[in-house]
Design an enzyme around this catalytic site. Structure first.
Site, PDB file in Angstrom:
ATOM      1  N   LYS A 175      46.632 -13.089 -16.162  1.00  0.00           N
ATOM      2  CA  LYS A 175      45.794 -14.057 -15.581  1.00  0.00           C
ATOM      3  C   LYS A 175      46.832 -15.196 -14.873  1.00  0.00           C
ATOM      4  O   LYS A 175      47.305 -15.933 -15.302  1.00  0.00           O
ATOM      5  CB  LYS A 175      44.747 -14.592 -16.343  1.00  0.00           C
ATOM      6  N   ARG A 249      36.192  -4.875 -23.514  1.00  0.00           N
ATOM      7  CA  ARG A 249      35.291  -3.328 -23.479  1.00  0.00           C
ATOM      8  C   ARG A 249      36.034  -2.342 -24.268  1.00  0.00           C
ATOM      9  O   ARG A 249      35.232  -1.521 -24.984  1.00  0.00           O
ATOM     10  CB  ARG A 249      35.120  -2.839 -21.854  1.00  0.00           C
TER      11      ARG A 249
HETATM   12  N1  BES Z   1      37.442 -12.525 -20.662  1.00  0.00           N
HETATM   13  C1  BES Z   1      37.305 -11.944 -19.091  1.00  0.00           C
HETATM   14  C2  BES Z   1      36.034 -11.921 -18.595  1.00  0.00           C
HETATM   15  C3  BES Z   1      35.487 -13.630 -18.257  1.00  0.00           C
HETATM   16  C4  BES Z   1      36.242 -14.504 -17.124  1.00  0.00           C
HETATM   17  C5  BES Z   1      34.470 -14.265 -18.811  1.00  0.00           C
HETATM   18  C6  BES Z   1      36.196 -15.655 -16.760  1.00  0.00           C
HETATM   19  C7  BES Z   1      34.173 -15.458 -18.337  1.00  0.00           C
HETATM   20  C8  BES Z   1      34.971 -16.109 -17.388  1.00  0.00           C
HETATM   21  C9  BES Z   1      37.512 -10.360 -19.282  1.00  0.00           C
HETATM   22  O1  BES Z   1      38.413 -10.062 -20.220  1.00  0.00           O
HETATM   23  C10 BES Z   1      38.242 -10.247 -18.038  1.00  0.00           C
HETATM   24  O2  BES Z   1      39.171 -10.592 -17.868  1.00  0.00           O
HETATM   25  N2  BES Z   1      37.494  -9.370 -17.089  1.00  0.00           N
HETATM   26  C11 BES Z   1      37.996  -8.951 -16.009  1.00  0.00           C
HETATM   27  C12 BES Z   1      37.656  -7.475 -15.836  1.00  0.00           C
HETATM   28  C13 BES Z   1      38.479  -6.661 -14.935  1.00  0.00           C
HETATM   29  C14 BES Z   1      40.120  -6.885 -14.923  1.00  0.00           C
HETATM   30  C15 BES Z   1      38.130  -5.418 -14.405  1.00  0.00           C
HETATM   31  C16 BES Z   1      37.166  -9.556 -14.987  1.00  0.00           C
HETATM   32  O3  BES Z   1      36.185  -9.799 -15.195  1.00  0.00           O
HETATM   33  O4  BES Z   1      37.794 -10.136 -13.791  1.00  0.00           O
HETATM   34 ZN    ZN Z   2      40.463 -10.027 -19.947  1.00  0.00          ZN
END
Ligand code: BES
Ligand code: ZN
Ligand code: ZN
Length: 396
Positions: A175, A249
């Site tokens: 990230k 997931r």
């Molecule tokens: N933990 C994150 C989701 C998240 C991000 C929750 C910010 C609350 C605030 C999750 O693991 C994630 O990174 N999801 C990605 C999925 C994508 C790569 C398909 C997302 O939501 O961008």
């Molecule tokens: Zn993630």
């Protein structure tokens, strides 16, 4: 004495008093309805909350005598449950990894006489949790599955699964800094699951409880899963890793599969699953996905009753094709920029048989701004609503 109070049946209506009134001990003389008395006691207590692990607390000035008619045991359990979520979520990842999360689960289990089994590291592969292992193996802090059981065999089974990503760096699909910053809170689902278990066990609801928490850290490293790796899951489905940052997931897939093996009467999962749910509904409104309209209606009614909002989003079958992969049964992260919260929920749905009533809460678990009783930091969301629904559904 407080004058001119009316319509104060949300805890937040009361939460400003502890820090705004002059120092002293207060008593409410007005005759409150039971819901107002509970809201007053809980709101006042939450208004006095401070995350105090690392610095001196700022003591609230005004204290409240228990209001007449408040249900003390239940308010106390709710306060403890909400503080548990806040404390676990706000604690930095350096002090709350998979080991410490399992420790907290053990502590809660001991308190309520529940059984707690933890499967760690390589043992996850033997026990049939390949996806949990794959997500967690990039970290020096070994992944684990926390498995708590409580209650009598003759009672209906409730299974609860919580996303326990103690830190989500994104993995090899790292990230960027602003998006990584808050990711100590990515075990917020696990914290909600533990808190709900505390409420159920404190109230001694006539149910059997199974709590499953996959606890991992999503890190890059020489052993980390890679983009386009194909993983096995407990259910036997193969998953192509579209993006290593879509880790929640994957671990939930194995958790849900284990949870449905005993055919629960109800399956709930809590997860800080997608940024897309936040884009759609903002930080305060958890997204509810549900494969059963009656269950959804009852959860939404409870959320209104308790002033603890939930908002339903659809498991829109038309988007299911976004999960297609050319090499595996499923792709974990579609390239599409659209409907990310829905496609994540549809991914989970593949691991839940249609005859199991299931609700999935995609939540933020964090107060983005300071409000009375809701300081910036970890927050319980939808917890009071779900517990209220469970009491109504199961109380003998
Ligand atoms: N933990 C994150 C989701 C998240 C991000 C929750 C910010 C609350 C605030 C999750 O693991 C994630 O990174 N999801 C990605 C999925 C994508 C790569 C398909 C997302 O939501 O961008
Ligand atoms: Zn993630
Ligand atoms: Zn995550």
């Amino acid at each position: 004495m407080l004058l001119g109070l009316s319509g104060l049946d949300s805890p937040w209506d009361w939460a400003g008093f502890p820090r705004s009134l002059p120092k002293g001990c207060y008593r409410i003389e007005a005759r409150l309805k039971p819901q107002e008395a509970d809201a007053a006691a809980l709101g006042w207590a939450l208004g006095s909350y401070d995350f105090q692990n690392y610095k001196k607390p700022t003591n609230p000035k005004a204290r409240l005598v228990w209001p007449i008619g408040a249900c003390r045991d239940e308010v106390t359990a709710l306060y403890e449950a909400i503080c548990l979520v806040r404390d676990l979520v706000t604690t930095p990842a350096s002090d709350l990894g998979p080991v410490e999360l399992a420790f907290e689960a053990r502590k809660l289990s001991r308190r309520h006489g529940a059984a707690c089994k933890v499967t760690t590291g390589q043992a996850l592969l033997k026990a049939g949790y390949p996806a949990i292992h794959a997500v967690g193996r990039g970290s020096s802090r070994a992944p684990r599955l926390i498995d708590i059981s409580w209650g009598k065999t003759r009672h209906p089974l409730i299974a609860i699964v919580g996303k326990g990503v103690c830190f989500d760096s994104g993995g090899l699909d790292l990230k960027p800094s602003p998006a990584m910053k808050l990711m100590k809170k990515d075990m917020g689902g696990a914290a909600h699951a533990l808190a709900l278990a505390h409420l159920i066990m404190s109230a001694r609801l006539p149910v059997r409880l199974r709590l499953l928490i996959p606890a991992v850290e999503n890190m890059p490293g020489p052993d980390a899963m890679r983009p386009l790796d194909v993983l096995k899951t407990r259910a036997g489905l193969t998953v192509e890793v579209g993006n290593t940052d879509a880790e929640g997931r994957l671990i939930l897939a194995d958790g849900l599969t284990a949870a449905v093996e005993a055919k629960p009467d109800l399956l709930l999962d809590f997860a800080t699953l997608t940024g897309a749910a936040r884009s759609a509904l903002g930080p305060d409104l958890p997204a509810l996905f549900c494969n059963d309209d009656r269950l959804a209606q009852e959860l939404l009614a409870a959320s209104v009753r308790e002033e603890d909002p939930l908002w339903r989003l659809p498991l829109w079958a038309g988007y299911d094709e976004m999960l297609k992969s050319s090499v595996a049964d499923l792709n974990s992260a579609p390239d599409s920029p659209f409907a990310g919260a829905i496609t994540a929920a549809l991914f989970l749905k593949r691991f839940v048989p249609g005859d199991v009533a299931w609700a999935h809460l995609d939540l933020f678990a964090w107060n983005a701004k300071d409000r009375p009783g809701r300081p910036v930091g970890g927050e319980a969301m939808g917890l009071r609503a779900v517990f209220s629904f469970l009491k109504k559904r199961y109380k003998s």
